[in-house]
Design a protein around this motif. Structure first.
Motif, short mmCIF file in Angstrom:
data_model
loop_
_atom_site.label_atom_id
_atom_site.label_comp_id
_atom_site.label_asym_id
_atom_site.label_seq_id
_atom_site.Cartn_x
_atom_site.Cartn_y
_atom_site.Cartn_z
N ALA A 141 12.55 15.15 -0.40
CA ALA A 141 13.47 14.15 -0.93
C ALA A 141 12.69 12.98 -1.53
O ALA A 141 11.53 12.74 -1.19
CB ALA A 141 14.40 13.65 0.17
N ALA A 142 13.33 12.26 -2.45
CA ALA A 142 12.68 11.12 -3.09
C ALA A 142 13.72 10.06 -3.39
O ALA A 142 14.90 10.35 -3.61
CB ALA A 142 11.98 11.55 -4.38
N VAL A 143 13.28 8.81 -3.40
CA VAL A 143 14.16 7.69 -3.71
C VAL A 143 13.39 6.68 -4.54
O VAL A 143 12.17 6.52 -4.38
CB VAL A 143 14.70 7.02 -2.42
N LYS A 144 14.07 6.05 -5.47
CA LYS A 144 13.48 5.00 -6.29
C LYS A 144 14.53 3.91 -6.42
O LYS A 144 15.69 4.19 -6.70
CB LYS A 144 13.08 5.55 -7.67
N TRP A 145 14.10 2.65 -6.23
CA TRP A 145 15.07 1.57 -6.26
C TRP A 145 14.47 0.29 -6.85
O TRP A 145 13.26 0.12 -6.88
CB TRP A 145 15.60 1.28 -4.85
N LYS A 146 15.36 -0.58 -7.30
CA LYS A 146 14.96 -1.90 -7.77
C LYS A 146 16.02 -2.89 -7.33
O LYS A 146 17.21 -2.69 -7.56
CB LYS A 146 14.82 -1.93 -9.30
N ALA A 147 15.57 -3.98 -6.68
CA ALA A 147 16.49 -4.98 -6.15
C ALA A 147 16.13 -6.36 -6.66
O ALA A 147 14.95 -6.69 -6.78
CB ALA A 147 16.46 -4.96 -4.62
N GLU A 148 17.15 -7.16 -6.95
CA GLU A 148 16.94 -8.55 -7.35
C GLU A 148 17.49 -9.47 -6.27
O GLU A 148 18.58 -9.24 -5.74
CB GLU A 148 17.62 -8.85 -8.68
N TYR A 177 0.79 -1.23 0.00
CA TYR A 177 0.00 0.00 0.00
C TYR A 177 0.82 1.27 0.00
O TYR A 177 0.29 2.36 -0.21
CB TYR A 177 -0.96 0.02 1.20
N GLY A 178 2.13 1.21 0.26
CA GLY A 178 2.93 2.43 0.26
C GLY A 178 4.41 2.12 0.36
O GLY A 178 4.81 0.98 0.59
N GLY A 179 5.24 3.16 0.18
CA GLY A 179 6.68 2.98 0.27
C GLY A 179 7.16 2.78 1.69
O GLY A 179 6.43 3.00 2.65
N GLU A 215 7.88 3.53 -5.27
CA GLU A 215 9.18 3.78 -4.65
C GLU A 215 10.18 2.68 -4.95
O GLU A 215 11.31 2.95 -5.37
CB GLU A 215 9.00 3.92 -3.14
N GLY A 216 9.80 1.43 -4.69
CA GLY A 216 10.77 0.35 -4.83
C GLY A 216 10.16 -0.93 -5.37
O GLY A 216 8.96 -1.16 -5.25
N THR A 217 11.01 -1.76 -5.95
CA THR A 217 10.58 -3.02 -6.53
C THR A 217 11.57 -4.12 -6.18
O THR A 217 12.79 -3.93 -6.33
CB THR A 217 10.48 -2.92 -8.07
N VAL A 218 11.06 -5.24 -5.73
CA VAL A 218 11.86 -6.45 -5.50
C VAL A 218 11.48 -7.46 -6.56
O VAL A 218 10.30 -7.69 -6.83
CB VAL A 218 11.63 -7.03 -4.10
N SER A 263 21.52 -7.81 -6.47
CA SER A 263 21.88 -6.47 -6.94
C SER A 263 20.79 -5.51 -6.53
O SER A 263 19.64 -5.91 -6.28
CB SER A 263 22.06 -6.43 -8.46
N CYS A 264 21.15 -4.24 -6.46
CA CYS A 264 20.17 -3.19 -6.17
C CYS A 264 20.64 -1.90 -6.82
O CYS A 264 21.82 -1.53 -6.70
CB CYS A 264 20.02 -3.01 -4.65
N VAL A 265 19.72 -1.23 -7.50
CA VAL A 265 20.00 0.06 -8.12
C VAL A 265 19.13 1.11 -7.43
O VAL A 265 17.92 0.93 -7.32
CB VAL A 265 19.72 0.03 -9.63
N ILE A 266 19.76 2.18 -6.98
CA ILE A 266 19.06 3.22 -6.21
C ILE A 266 19.35 4.58 -6.83
O ILE A 266 20.50 4.90 -7.12
CB ILE A 266 19.53 3.22 -4.74
N VAL A 267 18.30 5.37 -7.03
CA VAL A 267 18.48 6.76 -7.43
C VAL A 267 17.69 7.62 -6.45
O VAL A 267 16.56 7.29 -6.08
CB VAL A 267 18.02 6.99 -8.89
#
Length: 334
Positions: free
Chosen positions: A130-137, A120-122, A223-226, A144-148
């Motif tokens: 401030a803001a963050v967006k990430w994707k992790a495997e 339901y939320g980040g 915000e983020g994705t696994v 791995s994880c990529v964060i901006v």
């Protein structure tokens, strides 16, 4: 015979498979015995978990910290289990049988291959603006994880094109990189903790559904994705069967993050071609220490933020940040 009953089961399953939404499919199970058996054969599912409203006093009973967390997170699924056909259930009975975890919600589904879970939320708490967006495997642990991330974003259309042209040639000094490094590390740690928490929440699902080929866990805020693919889930199951705690350690309600190597790129002020200026723009690529890598971040970053659609600002930002100087840091397991 009803005309709908004449439709072959494979066609009905294909229709239900296109529905995807778990809440709708669970309600379909209440329609008839036929639907109850066919709805559970859907292969591609979307499970949306809404924010909890109106918790009652009875919810304060705690079995364990994990059970308490699940109870508060998944209370919104009240009333979704299908009634037992031999004994009709009223709404109160359905509420008392409400599932507590994604694994319990999906326990009746037998052929899941592709599953997307939307929270339901980040999870990352940042300062205002401030803001963050990430994707992790993940597999048995973080792959791995990529964060901006950035501290703030402002629109400045005047001279945007000139500024954007200049920024690519800027060489960041050591003093500029050190300034604000603590904040950037906190952003990175927060994103990794959020990712490892989501990985931990899905552990029972991964173990129970051995035919699953892809699992995506995201949030409604974007915000983020696994992500876990078939190989990663198989690796996780094999680790659990062996009982190798060193390879799949957990702390509290999340998976332990291993020792990692971080490639960090930073721009004190990044002007995009769209006229948006990002303050303290940061790009971090995280990989476990000791994992063979060609240190080519471009492919990993591009894949993580490809096809963002409305979030094209992030795609433009990472393209610009990839041209900045790469600084390598290492972090112990936590």
């Amino acid at each position: 015979m009803d005309a709908f009953d004449a439709i072959p089961d494979p066609v009905v399953i294909d229709i239900l498979n296109r529905v995807g939404d778990v809440k709708t499919l669970i309600r379909c199970r209440s329609v008839s015995k036929r639907f109850n058996s066919l709805a559970t054969q859907s292969e591609s599912l979307l499970l949306q978990l809404d924010q909890i409203l109106g918790a009652t006093e009875s919810d304060s009973e705690i079995d364990s910290p994990i059970a308490s967390f699940f109870r508060s997170l998944f209370k919104s699924i009240h009333g979704l289990l299908p009634p037992i056909f031999s004994k009709p259930a009223n709404s109160d009975e359905i509420l008392t049988r409400s599932p507590k975890t994604p694994a319990q919600i999906l326990s009746g589904f037998e052929r899941i291959r592709n599953l997307e879970v939307e929270l339901y939320g980040g999870d990352v708490k940042l300062e205002k603006g401030a803001a963050v967006k990430w994707k992790a495997e993940f597999g048995k642990t973080l792959k791995s994880c990529v964060i901006v991330a950035f501290r703030s974003a402002t629109v400045n259309t005047s001279a945007a094109t000139e500024a954007a042209a200049v920024v690519d040639g800027v060489v960041e000094s050591d003093s500029e990189f050190v300034c604000g490094l603590k904040t950037r590390v906190v952003w990175t740690i927060s994103a990794l903790m959020a990712a490892s928490t989501r990985h931990y929440l899905m552990r029972d699902l991964v173990k129970d559904h051995k035919e699953m080929e892809k699992l995506i866990v995201r949030d409604s805020d974007g915000e983020g994705t696994v992500v876990m693919d078939a190989a990663g889930m198989k690796e996780y199951r094999e680790t659990e069967v062996r009982g190798d705690n060193k390879e799949s350690e957990r702390v509290g309600e999340r998976t332990v993050v291993p020792c990692v190597r971080m490639s960090m790129r930073h721009a004190p002020s990044l002007m995009l071609k769209s006229g948006i200026c990002l303050e303290a723009a940061t790009l971090v690529v995280v990989r476990p220490t000791g994992v063979a890598s060609d240190d080519n971040d471009v492919e990993l970053v591009t894949e993580a933020f490809a096809g963002d659609g409305d979030d094209c600002m992030y795609g433009e930002a990472v393209t610009a940040l990839l041209k900045r100087r790469r600084n390598v840091l290492e972090m112990n397991s936590f």
